[in-house]
Design an enzyme around this catalytic site. Structure first.
Site, PDB file in Angstrom:
ATOM      1  N   ASN A 161       0.832  -1.214   0.000  1.00  0.00           N
ATOM      2  CA  ASN A 161       0.000   0.000   0.000  1.00  0.00           C
ATOM      3  C   ASN A 161       0.862   1.258   0.000  1.00  0.00           C
ATOM      4  O   ASN A 161       0.355   2.367   0.221  1.00  0.00           O
ATOM      5  CB  ASN A 161      -0.891   0.032   1.241  1.00  0.00           C
ATOM      6  CG  ASN A 161      -1.786  -1.185   1.316  1.00  0.00           C
ATOM      7  OD1 ASN A 161      -2.386  -1.565   0.313  1.00  0.00           O
ATOM      8  ND2 ASN A 161      -1.859  -1.815   2.472  1.00  0.00           N
ATOM      9  N   HIS A 221     -13.770  -2.232   6.204  1.00  0.00           N
ATOM     10  CA  HIS A 221     -12.583  -2.853   6.805  1.00  0.00           C
ATOM     11  C   HIS A 221     -12.864  -3.329   8.239  1.00  0.00           C
ATOM     12  O   HIS A 221     -13.697  -2.748   8.943  1.00  0.00           O
ATOM     13  CB  HIS A 221     -11.460  -1.798   6.825  1.00  0.00           C
ATOM     14  CG  HIS A 221     -10.148  -2.317   7.280  1.00  0.00           C
ATOM     15  ND1 HIS A 221      -9.644  -2.062   8.536  1.00  0.00           N
ATOM     16  CD2 HIS A 221      -9.229  -3.080   6.648  1.00  0.00           C
ATOM     17  CE1 HIS A 221      -8.458  -2.631   8.646  1.00  0.00           C
ATOM     18  NE2 HIS A 221      -8.181  -3.257   7.516  1.00  0.00           N
ATOM     19  N   GLU A 268     -16.117   3.486   3.530  1.00  0.00           N
ATOM     20  CA  GLU A 268     -14.759   3.802   3.052  1.00  0.00           C
ATOM     21  C   GLU A 268     -14.873   4.575   1.759  1.00  0.00           C
ATOM     22  O   GLU A 268     -15.839   4.371   1.019  1.00  0.00           O
ATOM     23  CB  GLU A 268     -13.990   2.506   2.763  1.00  0.00           C
ATOM     24  CG  GLU A 268     -13.599   1.784   4.010  1.00  0.00           C
ATOM     25  CD  GLU A 268     -13.020   0.395   3.736  1.00  0.00           C
ATOM     26  OE1 GLU A 268     -12.333   0.187   2.726  1.00  0.00           O
ATOM     27  OE2 GLU A 268     -13.256  -0.469   4.581  1.00  0.00           O
ATOM     28  N   SER A 313     -10.888  -1.303   0.384  1.00  0.00           N
ATOM     29  CA  SER A 313      -9.525  -1.818   0.464  1.00  0.00           C
ATOM     30  C   SER A 313      -9.280  -3.067  -0.367  1.00  0.00           C
ATOM     31  O   SER A 313      -8.187  -3.270  -0.877  1.00  0.00           O
ATOM     32  CB  SER A 313      -9.151  -2.093   1.919  1.00  0.00           C
ATOM     33  OG  SER A 313     -10.032  -3.030   2.481  1.00  0.00           O
ATOM     34  N   ASP A 367     -13.738   6.522   5.931  1.00  0.00           N
ATOM     35  CA  ASP A 367     -12.356   6.061   6.061  1.00  0.00           C
ATOM     36  C   ASP A 367     -11.672   6.228   4.702  1.00  0.00           C
ATOM     37  O   ASP A 367     -12.004   5.537   3.738  1.00  0.00           O
ATOM     38  CB  ASP A 367     -12.367   4.586   6.500  1.00  0.00           C
ATOM     39  CG  ASP A 367     -10.961   4.016   6.651  1.00  0.00           C
ATOM     40  OD1 ASP A 367      -9.995   4.752   6.388  1.00  0.00           O
ATOM     41  OD2 ASP A 367     -10.841   2.836   7.023  1.00  0.00           O
ATOM     42  N   HIS A 377      -7.371   4.259   1.705  1.00  0.00           N
ATOM     43  CA  HIS A 377      -6.763   3.952   0.401  1.00  0.00           C
ATOM     44  C   HIS A 377      -6.974   5.064  -0.620  1.00  0.00           C
ATOM     45  O   HIS A 377      -6.676   4.885  -1.799  1.00  0.00           O
ATOM     46  CB  HIS A 377      -7.302   2.616  -0.134  1.00  0.00           C
ATOM     47  CG  HIS A 377      -6.908   1.481   0.748  1.00  0.00           C
ATOM     48  ND1 HIS A 377      -5.694   0.829   0.617  1.00  0.00           N
ATOM     49  CD2 HIS A 377      -7.533   0.938   1.821  1.00  0.00           C
ATOM     50  CE1 HIS A 377      -5.607  -0.101   1.563  1.00  0.00           C
ATOM     51  NE2 HIS A 377      -6.703  -0.053   2.300  1.00  0.00           N
ATOM     52  N   LYS A 435      -0.118   3.988   4.640  1.00  0.00           N
ATOM     53  CA  LYS A 435      -0.228   3.474   3.272  1.00  0.00           C
ATOM     54  C   LYS A 435       0.469   4.480   2.349  1.00  0.00           C
ATOM     55  O   LYS A 435       1.696   4.517   2.342  1.00  0.00           O
ATOM     56  CB  LYS A 435      -1.699   3.201   2.950  1.00  0.00           C
ATOM     57  CG  LYS A 435      -2.280   2.198   3.956  1.00  0.00           C
ATOM     58  CD  LYS A 435      -3.621   1.696   3.608  1.00  0.00           C
ATOM     59  CE  LYS A 435      -4.277   0.951   4.754  1.00  0.00           C
ATOM     60  NZ  LYS A 435      -3.644  -0.293   5.146  1.00  0.00           N
TER      61      LYS A 435
HETATM   62  C1  LIG Z   1      -9.716   0.615   4.890  1.00  0.00           C
HETATM   63  C2  LIG Z   1      -8.732   0.493   6.003  1.00  0.00           C
HETATM   64  N1  LIG Z   1      -8.962   1.162   7.138  1.00  0.00           N
HETATM   65  C3  LIG Z   1      -8.106   1.085   8.165  1.00  0.00           C
HETATM   66  C4  LIG Z   1      -6.945   0.337   8.096  1.00  0.00           C
HETATM   67  C5  LIG Z   1      -6.044   0.262   9.279  1.00  0.00           C
HETATM   68  O1  LIG Z   1      -4.965   1.103   9.116  1.00  0.00           O
HETATM   69  P1  LIG Z   1      -3.573   0.763   9.802  1.00  0.00           P
HETATM   70  O2  LIG Z   1      -2.899  -0.238   8.925  1.00  0.00           O
HETATM   71  O3  LIG Z   1      -2.865   2.064   9.874  1.00  0.00           O
HETATM   72  O4  LIG Z   1      -3.893   0.196  11.140  1.00  0.00           O
HETATM   73  C6  LIG Z   1      -6.660  -0.345   6.928  1.00  0.00           C
HETATM   74  C7  LIG Z   1      -5.391  -1.117   6.831  1.00  0.00           C
HETATM   75  O5  LIG Z   1      -5.270  -2.219   6.526  1.00  0.00           O
HETATM   76  C8  LIG Z   1      -7.575  -0.283   5.846  1.00  0.00           C
HETATM   77  O6  LIG Z   1      -7.362  -0.961   4.726  1.00  0.00           O
END
Ligand SMILES: Cc1ncc(COP(=O)(O)O)c(C=O)c1O
Length: 393
Positions: free
Chosen positions: A45, A131, A177, A181, A206, A209, A240
């Protein structure tokens, strides 16, 4: 007890759902070293190639020299050091919000924020493909949880009508999101915002990505669609496209003050290492610069090339433009996904299979990600290998 794990692990293996760690003995980048092999990595990522960027490394080293390694305490005790405060100011400025708050990961941001926003008797409406961090945060809050089918605005509307009827006066939080992801598609943000306004709900988005990839200076999907002011809680991660580590929430001064007082993953955890916050500041500064914007546009050149060269499939529809740096090759069967991943590995590419519980059972896939740091030959070679392998499926 031991027998129990043996039996459970055996069951995982039988279902091709056992997972293992790969030890990478190099820094992150388009090529990585795994055991004795160099492989071209299409699973990261690190979309802008910042994880090993000299600017971030330099900022982290100066951060260590000035502030040491560990923060020594939680943020509310004596763990807030200048890089944390500076990072929060930089994030708020970059995202155009009143304030920002950093967490030790994106996972911790979701786990801390959602239960601070809603509680028992409130309602969370969550996209089915959200996620795990958002699902876990919603569950932990104790609020009534309703899941709507992926990006199905009509179903969300009917959940909102139900909420108005059955839970009048309760707080309602819609969680989604901006770029999903595991699928790389976008949320229908404008329609979600219309609904949240109509039903007086809160919207948490969120942008994990999307930041660094979408919108002017990588500010994300809400900024790209000029809708930032309508998103109540803007979540993201520094781990990421920003190449560092940590999560954040951006929003109003009141929201951030409330989270400082109520987000348990923020309150009851040692502050992130100050040097990592310093590296994240360098990433935000880079993204805000014209050079950062050029890097983001370079990423889009690579995304378009990948889109053009990958064989057509359900999610790489040639009729649609590419929407993110994520290209899911959905295989379905878990063992078939593992076999494809190992076939690609023998050709020199690292793209591990993604299986349950990251995606639903029977929806196993190779999640291919492209970064600004890949060169054209690497992308062409991967797409050739995929063409050959998919012809034999
Ligand atoms: C959509 C989404 N939100 C949150 C996270 C969590 O972020 P972090 O890896 O900084 O804990 C991820 C990571 O995998 C993600 O893909």
């Amino acid at each position: 007890m031991e027998d129990l794990f043996v039996a459970q692990l055996k069951a995982l293996r039988a279902a091709a759902l056992d997972r293992h760690l790969f030890e990478i003995s190099s820094s992150q980048g388009p090529e990585i070293q795994i055991v004795a092999r160099r492989l071209i990595n299409f699973s990261s990522n690190d979309y802008l190639g910042l994880a090993n960027d000299p600017r971030l490394r330099g900022a982290a080293i100066s951060g260590i020299n000035k502030f040491g390694v560990g923060a020594g305490a939680s943020r509310l005790i004596s763990g807030t050091q200048s890089p944390h405060a500076r990072l929060e100011r930089a994030l708020a400025k970059w995202k155009g919000t009143e304030a920002a708050l950093c967490f030790s990961s994106g996972y911790a941001a979701a786990l801390g924020a959602i239960p601070a926003l809603v509680t028992k008797n409130d309602v969370v409406l969550l996209d089915k493909l959200c996620h795990a961090s958002l699902i876990d945060g919603a569950k932990l809050s104790g609020a009534i949880l309703r899941v709507f089918p992926h990006n199905n605005v009509r179903k969300l509307e009917s959940h909102l009508e139900w909420t108005r009827r059955e839970h009048a006066g309760k707080r309602v939080l819609i969680v989604t999101e901006s770029v999903f992801s595991m699928d790389g598609d976008h949320a229908p943000l404008r329609e979600l915002i219309e609904l949240k306004k109509q039903f007086d709900a809160l919207l948490m988005l969120d942008e994990a990505h999307a930041v660094g990839v979408i919108g002017p200076h990588g500010r994300g999907l809400a900024a790209a669609e000029k809708l930032s002011d309508d998103v109540d809680i803007q979540m993201g991660t520094l781990s990421k496209a920003l190449g560092a580590s940590g999560g954040y929430i951006c929003g109003s001064n009141d929201l951030i003050e409330w989270l400082i007082n109520r987000a348990r993953s923020f309150i009851f955890s040692t502050a992130p290492p100050p040097a990592i916050a310093a590296a994240a500041i360098a990433a935000v500064n880079f993204l805000s610069s014209s050079e950062g914007e050029e890097r983001r546009l370079l990423l889009w050149e690579k995304i378009r090339l990948m889109h053009e060269l990958l064989p057509a499939s359900d999610l790489n529809r040639k009729s649609n433009a590419a929407s993110s740096a994520i290209f899911p090759w959905i295989v379905g069967d878990e063992q078939a996904a593992l076999d494809l991943a190992s076939a690609l590995q023998s050709e020199g590419f690292f793209v591990p299979a993604i299986r349950y519980p990251t995606v639903a059972k029977g929806a196993a896939r190779l999640r291919i990600t492209v970064t600004a740091a890949h060169d054209e030959d690497q992308i062409r070679a991967l797409c050739d290998a995929i063409q050959r392998l998919s012809a034999n499926l």
